[in-house]
Design a protein around this motif. Structure first.
Motif, mmCIF file in Angstrom:
data_model
loop_
_atom_site.group_PDB
_atom_site.id
_atom_site.type_symbol
_atom_site.label_atom_id
_atom_site.label_comp_id
_atom_site.label_asym_id
_atom_site.label_seq_id
_atom_site.Cartn_x
_atom_site.Cartn_y
_atom_site.Cartn_z
ATOM 1 N N THR A 181 -0.367 -4.350 5.055
ATOM 2 C CA THR A 181 -0.102 -3.104 5.775
ATOM 3 C C THR A 181 -0.708 -3.140 7.169
ATOM 4 O OG1 THR A 181 -0.046 -1.860 3.707
ATOM 5 C CG2 THR A 181 -0.441 -0.615 5.723
ATOM 6 N N VAL A 215 -6.425 -0.483 -0.291
ATOM 7 C CA VAL A 215 -6.072 -1.014 1.019
ATOM 8 C C VAL A 215 -5.391 -2.365 0.834
ATOM 9 C CG1 VAL A 215 -6.933 -1.765 3.262
ATOM 10 C CG2 VAL A 215 -7.987 0.178 2.109
ATOM 11 N N GLU A 241 -9.236 5.527 7.002
ATOM 12 C CA GLU A 241 -8.561 4.392 7.615
ATOM 13 C C GLU A 241 -8.069 4.692 9.026
ATOM 14 O OE1 GLU A 241 -5.890 2.056 4.989
ATOM 15 O OE2 GLU A 241 -6.258 3.660 3.546
ATOM 16 N N GLN A 271 0.837 -1.200 0.000
ATOM 17 C CA GLN A 271 0.000 0.000 0.000
ATOM 18 C C GLN A 271 0.873 1.252 0.000
ATOM 19 O OE1 GLN A 271 -3.079 -0.167 2.925
ATOM 20 N NE2 GLN A 271 -3.552 2.009 2.819
ATOM 21 N N TYR A 326 -2.656 6.149 2.141
ATOM 22 C CA TYR A 326 -3.782 5.806 3.008
ATOM 23 C C TYR A 326 -4.720 7.002 3.071
ATOM 24 C CZ TYR A 326 -0.539 8.161 6.188
ATOM 25 O OH TYR A 326 0.326 9.048 6.747
#
Length: 555
Positions: A434, A430, A247, A240, A243
């Protein structure tokens, strides 16, 4: 001054070589074990099960026998004892030559035997032992000493060397030289100077060079089963890349879960260790050996039998340039392990974690672009069983670290949260790997209560700087939640072992207390700043305790 820098060089080289030897031995023992077991189960799973159990039992028995018969101080991680030493409390036997030998070979047996523990904590103790032996000129008992290096007679100089050794151990365990420096600063030492920081940094840099050179040499295939594992680095830079603010909520939830599970882990290990010391280990060394062997049998049975009960899944469609192969046979580095599957194009997701070395299992959990590799049922099963095994195994008479088991536990529930996020936020980029990384950081923060050094270590071992803000967030949340319930793992274990650690700040209730308040109804016996030897001897002979305030005596 030149000799201090030369010793810093020797500490880095020695710790790096010790880490190379331990990693090569562990990886090769694990590789031989899985290769042999996989070859046998092609004909009989029952015979393969027996061979797997016996190999693990032999390795664990060698570890516990070395510790109980040769080096009792080599049991555990050794970090609480080193923290006590650097805070002025010298525990007997923790820095001897036989402790160093027991730590190295005991770690090989316990980690290679598949127990739910790691070799990173013992590597910190190993570096401290190497530094101490250099500072005192070697071991006089085994006639391995030299007079020309016996110039560091002050405790401060020797503790400075041990601090360099602690940083070297972390740098060698994680290939994280900056994290090693910060670990020594934040976690173990209580007295820090700029000159010491330069030497610690130099020692960690030397370790990084030694380990990197060894890895380059092993890339040519001269190290047997040592492949991409061994020296811990889980590259998730291809995962990833960014972000979203959406999240932040699941990331905060991971931090809360890490704080709760970390605090529970500390409390459970405290209770079990206290019970061991009170009832079990007082019965002798044979009981300690039997206990470790019994836990080895349970761990081997769980890791072999549970994947047999899990149905295999068909291999997913992977990108041609992903570099991921499906399936992989057990004992090889990679995802999608084929174990007890009826078809060749199937894999067992539970065996991918269980029937593997810990480094390879973590690499699989951290791996990017492997959506739907694990089912929620398999991850929950592994989380419950491995968490229980880690709690029970911690405190046995073998060298045991908690870094890697903590990463295993955290990455499991982190991947579970990542699966939920992928299912809920379908439009976001996503990656489940991660969230596995964030879960690992949250559990370590909730258990060990480290922040700055742990944050840098996680960034160094994953090669992903973009996730730094999220790692900082989960560490702050998990530490705050964990501090609400109890202290960190090393502080709890130090108190249980009777190692007093002086906090940097006195507690609130102590700030307005006098010495006579702490002694309750007893008469306060204090010593003036300048005292005669005869007066001090008289005080020591007439009192049962050995702690006295040095002040201007006022009543």
């Amino acid at each position: 001054i030149m000799l201090k820098w030369f010793f810093a060089l020797l500490i880095g080289v020695g710790t790096g070589l010790a880490a190379i030897f331990i990693n090569l031995a562990v990886e090769n023992f694990s590789g031989w074990k899985f290769t042999l077991t996989f070859a046998i189960i092609q004909h009989s799973y029952f015979v393969g099960f027996l061979v797997y159990i016996l190999l693990n039992l032999a390795l664990v028995f060698s570890s516990v026998y070395i510790v109980t018969q040769f080096a009792p101080a080599a049991a555990g991680s050794g970090i609480p004892e080193i923290k006590g030493y650097l805070n002025g409390v010298d525990t007997h036997g923790i820095l001897l030559f036989r402790t160093l030998v027991g730590k190295i070979f005991g770690s090989i047996g316990s980690v290679g035997g598949g127990l739910a523990l790691g070799k990173e904590g013992p590597l910190v103790h190993t570096g401290a032992c190497i530094a101490s032996l250099l500072g005192q000129g070697g071991s006089a008992k085994y006639h391995l000493n030299s007079r020309w290096v016996q110039i560091f007679e002050s405790d401060r100089d020797r503790r400075d060397l041990v601090t360099c050794g602690c940083a070297a151990g972390v740098a060698a365990a994680f290939r994280a030289p900056v994290g090693g420096v910060l670990f020594a600063l934040e976690e173990v030492t209580s007295w820090w100077r700029s000159h010491l920081m330069w030497r610690v940094f130099f020692t960690s840099a030397v370790v990084a060079v030694v380990v990197r050179s060894a890895m380059n040499w092993c890339d040519s295939g001269k190290c047997g089963h040592f492949g991409a594992g061994g020296f811990i680095i889980w590259d998730i830079s291809g995962g990833q890349e960014d972000y979203s603010y959406q999240e932040l909520l699941p990331v905060a939830i991971i931090g809360v879960i890490g704080g709760l599970l970390g605090a529970l882990f500390n409390q459970l290990t405290l209770y079990i260790t206290k019970w061991r010391r009170t009832y079990l280990h007082k019965k002798g060394k044979r009981v300690q050996i039997f206990e470790a062997c019994l836990i080895s049998l349970i761990t081997s049975t769980v890791s072999f039998v549970l994947p047999l009960l899990r149905k295999c899944s068909p291999c997913p469609e992977l990108e041609t340039n992903s570099g991921i192969q499906c399936p992989h046979p057990p004992g090889t580095d990679g995802n999608f392990v084929n174990f007890y599957c009826s078809k060749d194009n199937e894999y067992n997701d539970l065996a991918t974690i269980f029937f593997n070395s810990q480094d390879d299992a973590i690499r699989n959990l951290f791996s990017a672009k492997t959506f739907h590799e694990y089912s929620a049922q398999s991850l929950i099963t592994f989380l419950v069983m491995f968490y229980s095994l880690a709690v029970v195994t911690f405190g046995t008479a073998v060298p045991a670290g908690q870094f890697v088991p903590g990463i295993m536990i955290g990455s499991t529930y982190g991947r579970l949260v990542g699966m939920s996020v992928v299912k809920f936020y379908k439009k976001l980029n996503v990656d489940e790997g991660t969230y596995a990384l964030l879960g690992a950081a949250s559990f370590l923060g909730g258990s060990m209560r480290m922040t700055v050094s742990l944050c840098v270590i996680m960034v160094e071992i994953t090669n992903n700087l973009q996730l730094l803000p999220l790692i900082m967030l989960v560490l702050l949340i998990s530490k705050a939640v964990g501090d609400f319930f109890n202290e960190g793992l090393y502080e709890e274990q130090a108190r249980l072992k009777g190692i007093p650690l002086l906090d940097s700040r006195p507690k609130q209730v102590m700030r307005n207390m006098n010495a006579k308040d702490a002694c309750k109804n007893q008469k306060v016996v204090c010593l003036p700043r300048v005292s005669r030897v005869v007066d001090i001897v008289s005080v020591l002979q007439s009192n049962k305790h050995n702690g006295f305030p040095v002040s201007r005596c006022q009543f």
